[in-house]
Design an enzyme around this catalytic site. Sequence first.
Site, PDB file in Angstrom:
ATOM      1  CE  LYS A 167      31.654  34.608  31.965  1.00 15.77           C
ATOM      2  NZ  LYS A 167      31.932  33.818  33.174  1.00 15.77           N
ATOM      3  CG  ASP A 171      27.948  61.395  22.885  1.00 14.92           C
ATOM      4  OD1 ASP A 171      27.506  60.252  23.070  1.00 14.92           O
ATOM      5  OD2 ASP A 171      27.339  62.439  23.214  1.00 14.92           O
ATOM      6  NE  ARG A 183      29.914  32.743  40.444  1.00 14.61           N
ATOM      7  CZ  ARG A 183      30.720  32.977  39.406  1.00 14.61           C
ATOM      8  NH1 ARG A 183      31.138  34.206  39.140  1.00 14.61           N
ATOM      9  NH2 ARG A 183      31.116  31.999  38.625  1.00 14.61           N
ATOM     10  CB  CYS A 192      32.054  64.285  26.873  1.00 13.65           C
ATOM     11  SG  CYS A 192      33.076  65.744  27.176  1.00 13.65           S
ATOM     12  NE  ARG A 198      33.644  26.474  34.265  1.00 20.11           N
ATOM     13  CZ  ARG A 198      33.963  25.838  35.390  1.00 20.11           C
ATOM     14  NH1 ARG A 198      33.746  24.533  35.509  1.00 20.11           N
ATOM     15  NH2 ARG A 198      34.461  26.492  36.409  1.00 20.11           N
ATOM     16  CG  HIS A 236      34.131  29.437  38.863  1.00 16.50           C
ATOM     17  ND1 HIS A 236      34.796  29.238  37.665  1.00 16.50           N
ATOM     18  CD2 HIS A 236      34.118  30.786  39.044  1.00 16.50           C
ATOM     19  CE1 HIS A 236      35.160  30.407  37.162  1.00 16.50           C
ATOM     20  NE2 HIS A 236      34.761  31.358  37.970  1.00 16.50           N
ATOM     21  CE1 TYR A 242      29.396  69.343  29.825  1.00 16.58           C
ATOM     22  CE2 TYR A 242      30.288  67.182  29.278  1.00 16.58           C
ATOM     23  CZ  TYR A 242      29.354  68.175  29.071  1.00 16.58           C
ATOM     24  OH  TYR A 242      28.391  68.020  28.134  1.00 16.58           O
TER      25      TYR A 242
HETATM   26  C1  LIG Z   1      33.173  33.205  33.194  1.00 16.56           C
HETATM   27  C2  LIG Z   1      33.397  31.840  33.687  1.00 16.56           C
HETATM   28  C3  LIG Z   1      34.444  31.062  33.169  1.00 16.56           C
HETATM   29  C4  LIG Z   1      35.489  31.596  32.219  1.00 16.56           C
HETATM   30  O1  LIG Z   1      36.502  32.235  32.958  1.00 16.56           O
HETATM   31  P1  LIG Z   1      37.789  32.866  32.255  1.00 16.56           P
HETATM   32  O2  LIG Z   1      38.595  33.367  33.394  1.00 16.56           O
HETATM   33  O3  LIG Z   1      37.285  33.972  31.380  1.00 16.56           O
HETATM   34  O4  LIG Z   1      38.438  31.792  31.491  1.00 16.56           O
HETATM   35  C5  LIG Z   1      34.514  29.738  33.567  1.00 16.56           C
HETATM   36  N1  LIG Z   1      33.620  29.216  34.435  1.00 16.56           N
HETATM   37  C6  LIG Z   1      32.630  29.954  34.974  1.00 16.56           C
HETATM   38  C7  LIG Z   1      31.683  29.305  35.929  1.00 16.56           C
HETATM   39  C8  LIG Z   1      32.489  31.294  34.639  1.00 16.56           C
HETATM   40  O5  LIG Z   1      31.516  32.009  35.192  1.00 16.56           O
END
Ligand SMILES: *Cc1c(COP(=O)(O)O)cnc(C)c1O
Length: 370
Positions: free
Chosen positions: A35, A310, A133, A308, A217, A161, A261
């Site tokens: 992602k 840039d 979530r 800044c 994941r 998660h 600045y």
């Molecule tokens: C982003 C995400 C992950 C990956 O997590 P990491 O800590 O980067 O390994 C896994 N599962 C879900 C649902 C996520 O949103």
Amino acid sequence: MGGRQVWAEVDLQALKDNFFKLQSYTKSEIMPIVKADAYGHGALPVVKTLIACGAKRFGVALLEEALEIKTVFPQVTVMVIGATEENDSETLVREDIIPTIFQLNQAQALSEAAVRLKRSVRLHIKVDTGMGRIGFRATEIAEILKIAELPNLIIEGIFTHFATADQKDLSFAKKQLKSFQTVYDQLKVAGLTIPIRHTANSAGIIQFPDSHFEIVRLGISLYGLQPSAQISENIGLQPVLSWKAKVSHVKTIETGETVSYGRTFQAAYPTRVATVPVGYADGLRRALSNQGEMLIRGRRSTIIGRICMDQTMLDVTKISNVQVGDVVTILGKDGNEHLTATEMADWMSTISYEVVCGVSKRVPRLYKEA
Ligand SMILES: *Cc1c(COP(=O)(O)O)cnc(C)c1O
């Protein structure tokens, strides 16, 4: 002068090495999470490299991200781990992209689209066991069972998660896991057996083997960064991204003169100042003004004055012979010194994830092929 003044280098061999190292920690299939343009590393080159490592399934947050990958790599399975809309149903079915389902009406829309297109479509059920979530609550078994009744849907997976898998104290993560297993078992008793379970993120793969199941994941660890400072085990991952720029100007200012600045930096001694053409529009956060560091000629130098849009200035008084065109390392190695995204994140009380995702589009990524 010519050439790039600011760029990020993405080391695809390091990515490969990280994949195989992480695979040695689990028998489960790794689903790389790519992602946010692979956490700022560039989704397509990252996916291509990981396909060569054997990865077959990728996770993204958005449908747009899934489509980008499917267009170039139609052979891989892509799953959207975030929310999609009911309006996206036809696209999901047509492009064979796996959505995350956490409301009955989403599943109904998906089923209707699949029936209309005379296809079946895979989905994964999200269970909220404590992240708060998205996801069905652990009590909503009946809702999930209703989905199983809908035509042309294949409930391929179920997942949750963790909120705290990156902490030393895993008691809440264990509670979440137990809740997840209870949901899975209740569905099974009711006649719904779901073939794929997944719960572990990067933190889970390192310190929570009970959470591995069929798929893990993995995001941040593939990119060579630790999920948090609380995970003490260093398993030798290599940061994949480094970030560099070239000095555009060098001068000496007198005691009492100021930089940038707001004149927040005033020289306490005759100060050698190097200007670097990188700023907050490149993702160098302004919060690092007067406190962040960069590497130059193998040494650390401090950012002076406000960053800044840039440009940024460094105090290079103690580093001899700094010249226009010298390479400055914003993230990465120079000689024996190493600046990690984790260290930069600490300076501004955030996490490495935000640092690498924050390197903006304007910074060209240069790929070192594996
Ligand atoms: C982003 C995400 C992950 C990956 O997590 P990491 O800590 O980067 O390994 C896994 N599962 C879900 C649902 C996520 O949103």
